[in-house]
Design an enzyme around this catalytic site. Structure first.
Site, PDB file in Angstrom:
ATOM      1  N   ASP A  35       0.813  -1.220   0.000  1.00  0.00           N
ATOM      2  CA  ASP A  35       0.000   0.000   0.000  1.00  0.00           C
ATOM      3  C   ASP A  35       0.842   1.264   0.000  1.00  0.00           C
ATOM      4  OD1 ASP A  35      -2.420  -1.201   0.083  1.00  0.00           O
ATOM      5  OD2 ASP A  35      -2.581  -1.208   2.263  1.00  0.00           O
ATOM      6  N   LYS A  90      -1.064   3.116  -5.803  1.00  0.00           N
ATOM      7  CA  LYS A  90      -1.406   4.025  -6.887  1.00  0.00           C
ATOM      8  C   LYS A  90      -1.590   3.234  -8.170  1.00  0.00           C
ATOM      9  CE  LYS A  90       3.357   5.741  -7.529  1.00  0.00           C
ATOM     10  NZ  LYS A  90       4.253   5.270  -6.654  1.00  0.00           N
ATOM     11  N   MET A 134      -7.882   8.703   9.583  1.00  0.00           N
ATOM     12  CA  MET A 134      -8.421   9.270   8.333  1.00  0.00           C
ATOM     13  C   MET A 134      -9.269  10.515   8.607  1.00  0.00           C
ATOM     14  SD  MET A 134      -9.404   5.666   6.471  1.00  0.00           S
ATOM     15  CE  MET A 134      -9.789   4.743   7.959  1.00  0.00           C
TER      16      MET A 134
HETATM   17  N1  SAH Z   1      -3.894   0.037   9.285  1.00  0.00           N
HETATM   18  C1  SAH Z   1      -3.407   1.358   9.572  1.00  0.00           C
HETATM   19  C2  SAH Z   1      -4.476   2.407   9.381  1.00  0.00           C
HETATM   20  C3  SAH Z   1      -4.936   2.561   7.973  1.00  0.00           C
HETATM   21  S1  SAH Z   1      -6.125   3.830   7.794  1.00  0.00           S
HETATM   22  C4  SAH Z   1      -2.853   1.381  10.984  1.00  0.00           C
HETATM   23  O1  SAH Z   1      -3.048   0.446  11.742  1.00  0.00           O
HETATM   24  O2  SAH Z   1      -2.163   2.341  11.331  1.00  0.00           O
HETATM   25  C5  SAH Z   1      -5.125   5.165   7.286  1.00  0.00           C
HETATM   26  C6  SAH Z   1      -5.016   6.198   8.387  1.00  0.00           C
HETATM   27  O3  SAH Z   1      -4.088   5.783   9.354  1.00  0.00           O
HETATM   28  C7  SAH Z   1      -4.489   7.540   7.930  1.00  0.00           C
HETATM   29  O4  SAH Z   1      -5.497   8.329   7.348  1.00  0.00           O
HETATM   30  C8  SAH Z   1      -4.007   8.119   9.225  1.00  0.00           C
HETATM   31  O5  SAH Z   1      -5.055   8.615   9.994  1.00  0.00           O
HETATM   32  C9  SAH Z   1      -3.459   6.898   9.909  1.00  0.00           C
HETATM   33  N2  SAH Z   1      -2.013   6.778   9.700  1.00  0.00           N
HETATM   34  C10 SAH Z   1      -1.366   5.840   9.015  1.00  0.00           C
HETATM   35  N3  SAH Z   1      -0.029   6.040   9.062  1.00  0.00           N
HETATM   36  C11 SAH Z   1       0.151   7.138   9.822  1.00  0.00           C
HETATM   37  C12 SAH Z   1       1.293   7.859  10.267  1.00  0.00           C
HETATM   38  N4  SAH Z   1       2.528   7.478   9.927  1.00  0.00           N
HETATM   39  N5  SAH Z   1       1.103   8.940  11.054  1.00  0.00           N
HETATM   40  C13 SAH Z   1      -0.130   9.335  11.413  1.00  0.00           C
HETATM   41  N6  SAH Z   1      -1.234   8.700  11.018  1.00  0.00           N
HETATM   42  C14 SAH Z   1      -1.106   7.612  10.237  1.00  0.00           C
END
Ligand code: SAH
Length: 489
Positions: free
Chosen positions: A38, A60, A175
């Site tokens: 991803d 993408k 998100m």
């Molecule tokens: N499975 C992922 C979440 C996916 S949803 C997890 O467990 O972290 C995608 C959201 O995760 C983004 O919109 C953001 O809110 C958060 N996110 C993912 N990576 C991030 C990061 N490095 N810093 C802050 N928020 C992050």
């Protein structure tokens, strides 16, 4: 042959920092034949994909739109049916807003076995890297993971009344950059104190992390004013107030720096760790690989009085070649040994050989100068080195009429690499890594990358390659190299 029934591994890559990938995740990734990944997977984790693996970027698809979920599932099924080991790599944890559950159902329907490797979720890790503990005995006894993803501009069905009534809790909105205004507005409307501390952490755990500590009533406008973009974590709760005092990350000397380590993978570990200890985001981008020349023929050593090694690889090659030709080190009994620097010296020492000469300054020029003053007219030197070693050494030996032979015992191969365009620094431990990096990254603007070089020769090569910001270690060892990176900051 596939010795296990598992065909697909759903692996959580963690929030960005490659150090947060689990041991199991790394093990599985390094043995993958196909990796489907991803957009949110950190570059440092992507760099661990095996060179030979088929890599499918589903983040993408012809521009900025991600590959639709059903199609991703079909990709997994297709490769699994070809009997390949497929790793599905996802940001954070695969089961926390990662649609991991849907992918498992699709695999199950297709009769494909899978394993889940949980990951460190960004909801916990991004706050931690901003100095925020998501629970705290005094102020947060529960935490809540909530999606604030708006499908068509509308928030999902969130029970704001229940959330606003919670005392001593931490709310984590995934998100939520676009919807922060709606979320905070609803919380206040449902009775939450508008002065409750709140935070947003953008690109948490990476070198580009930014954090804003605010209050529920102001968070959305702060997000706008600071142009915070996804991915970012929104946190609401008293613990946000601890951030400034507990922020450990920004105190580290190299925090905020994205740095490429270009030396061969087998040697990168220690340097990478030292840089990570100082807070750098390290990308291992090995751009050369060394290969022993197996048909090199070792001479009769009693024709020589001195041996010279210009790298650890030269030492390894000697021992390999001795073993392959059923010879052993007792042949070296009367020969004096010289080494270019401490690491090479240590490699010899580990194999039971003491070094008779090592120059003060660890470079080829100094080694040649030193040897020229030690070797007398009746003696002969043998250098065991790379096929394309620097000619500097030969020049000095020739100038001093030293009688010598050289034997190429290994060669260096350039590797392809995918360097991101937001690198701040690159570390070079030899001129050949500079050449290889330059060859592999034609599109990068080297003016923007600080080049950290182990010595003079490496620095001149960096200049030739087009780097303009060049920093040279005081001494050719890892400590000085890391110090040079700190000075370059
Ligand atoms: N499975 C992922 C979440 C996916 S949803 C997890 O467990 O972290 C995608 C959201 O995760 C983004 O919109 C953001 O809110 C958060 N996110 C993912 N990576 C991030 C990061 N490095 N810093 C802050 N928020 C992050």
């Amino acid at each position: 042959m596939n010795y296990s029934n598992t065909q697909v591994w759903l692996v959580g890559a963690g929030p960005g920092d490659a150090g947060l990938l689990t041991l199991r995740g790394r093990e599985v990734l390094e043995n993958a034949q196909v990796v489907v990944y991803d957009r949110l997977v950190g570059a440092g984790v992507l760099a661990l994909m095996p060179e030979s693996a088929i890599k499918v970027d589903v983040g993408k698809n012809s521009g900025t739109h991600p590959v639709p979920q059903r199609e991703i599932e079909n990709i997994l099924i297709k490769y699994a049916r070809e009997n390949l080991r497929v790793v599905r790599l996802k940001g954070g944890d695969p089961f926390v807003f990662g649609r991991g559950g849907e992918e498992c159902e699709a695999l199950l329907n297709a009769n494909i076995n899978f394993e889940i490797v949980p990951g460190v979720t960004s909801g916990v890790a991004a706050p931690a890297y901003a100095g925020i503990p998501v629970t705290h005995r005094n102020s947060a006894s529960s935490l809540h993971f909530i999606t604030a993803h708006a499908k068509t501009g509308e928030l999902p069905d969130i029970n704001f009344d229940a959330l606003a009534k919670l005392k001593n809790s931490t709310l984590l909105f995934y998100m939520g950059v676009e919807t922060a205004g709606l979320v905070c507005g609803q919380l206040i409307k449902s009775g939450m104190d508008e002065n409750t501390p709140a935070a947003v952490i953008e690109r948490g755990t990476t070198s580009k992390q930014r954090k804003i500590i605010s209050r529920v009533k102001d968070l959305a406008s702060e997000i706008k004013a600071n142009n915070i973009k996804s991915p970012a974590m929104i946190l609401v709760g008293e613990v946000a107030g601890l951030s400034d005092s507990l922020d450990w990350r920004s105190k580290l000397k190299l925090s905020g720096v994205k740095i490429a380590v270009t030396r061969p993978k087998v040697r990168a570990g220690k340097l990478s760790r030292m840089l990570r200890d100082l807070g750098a985001e390290v990308l291992e981008l090995p751009c050369i690989e060394t290969e022993i020349i197996h048909d090199a023929v070792l001479p009769e050593f009693n024709n020589y009085n001195w041996l010279a090694f210009t790298s650890i690889t030269g030492v390894e090659a000697l021992f390999n070649l001795l073993a392959e030709s059923a010879r052993d080190i007792r042949e070296l009994i009367n020969i004096k040994i010289s080494a270019i620097g401490k690491a090479t010296c240590d490699a010899l020492r580990e194999r039971g050989l003491k070094v008779d000469y090592m120059p003060e300054v660890y470079d080829g020029e100094s080694l040649a100068q030193g040897l020229a003053s030690l070797i007398n007219k009746s003696e002969k030197l043998l250098m065991l080195r790379a096929e394309t070693g620097s000619r500097e050494l030969n020049k000095i030996l020739d100038l001093n009429n030293i009688n010598y032979d050289e034997l190429a015992v290994y060669k260096t191969k350039y590797l392809k690499l995918d360097a991101p365009d937001d690198l701040d620094m690159a570390v070079f431990t030899s001129a050949s890594t500079v050449k290889a990096f330059k060859a592999a990254c034609e599109d990068l603007n080297l003016n923007n990358i600080k080049s950290i070089c182990i010595g003079k020769q490496t620095a001149s090569e960096a200049e030739r390659a087009g780097f303009t910001k060049i920093y040279v270690a005081n001494k050719a060892d890892l400590n000085s190299l890391v110090q040079a990176a700190c000075d370059a900051r």
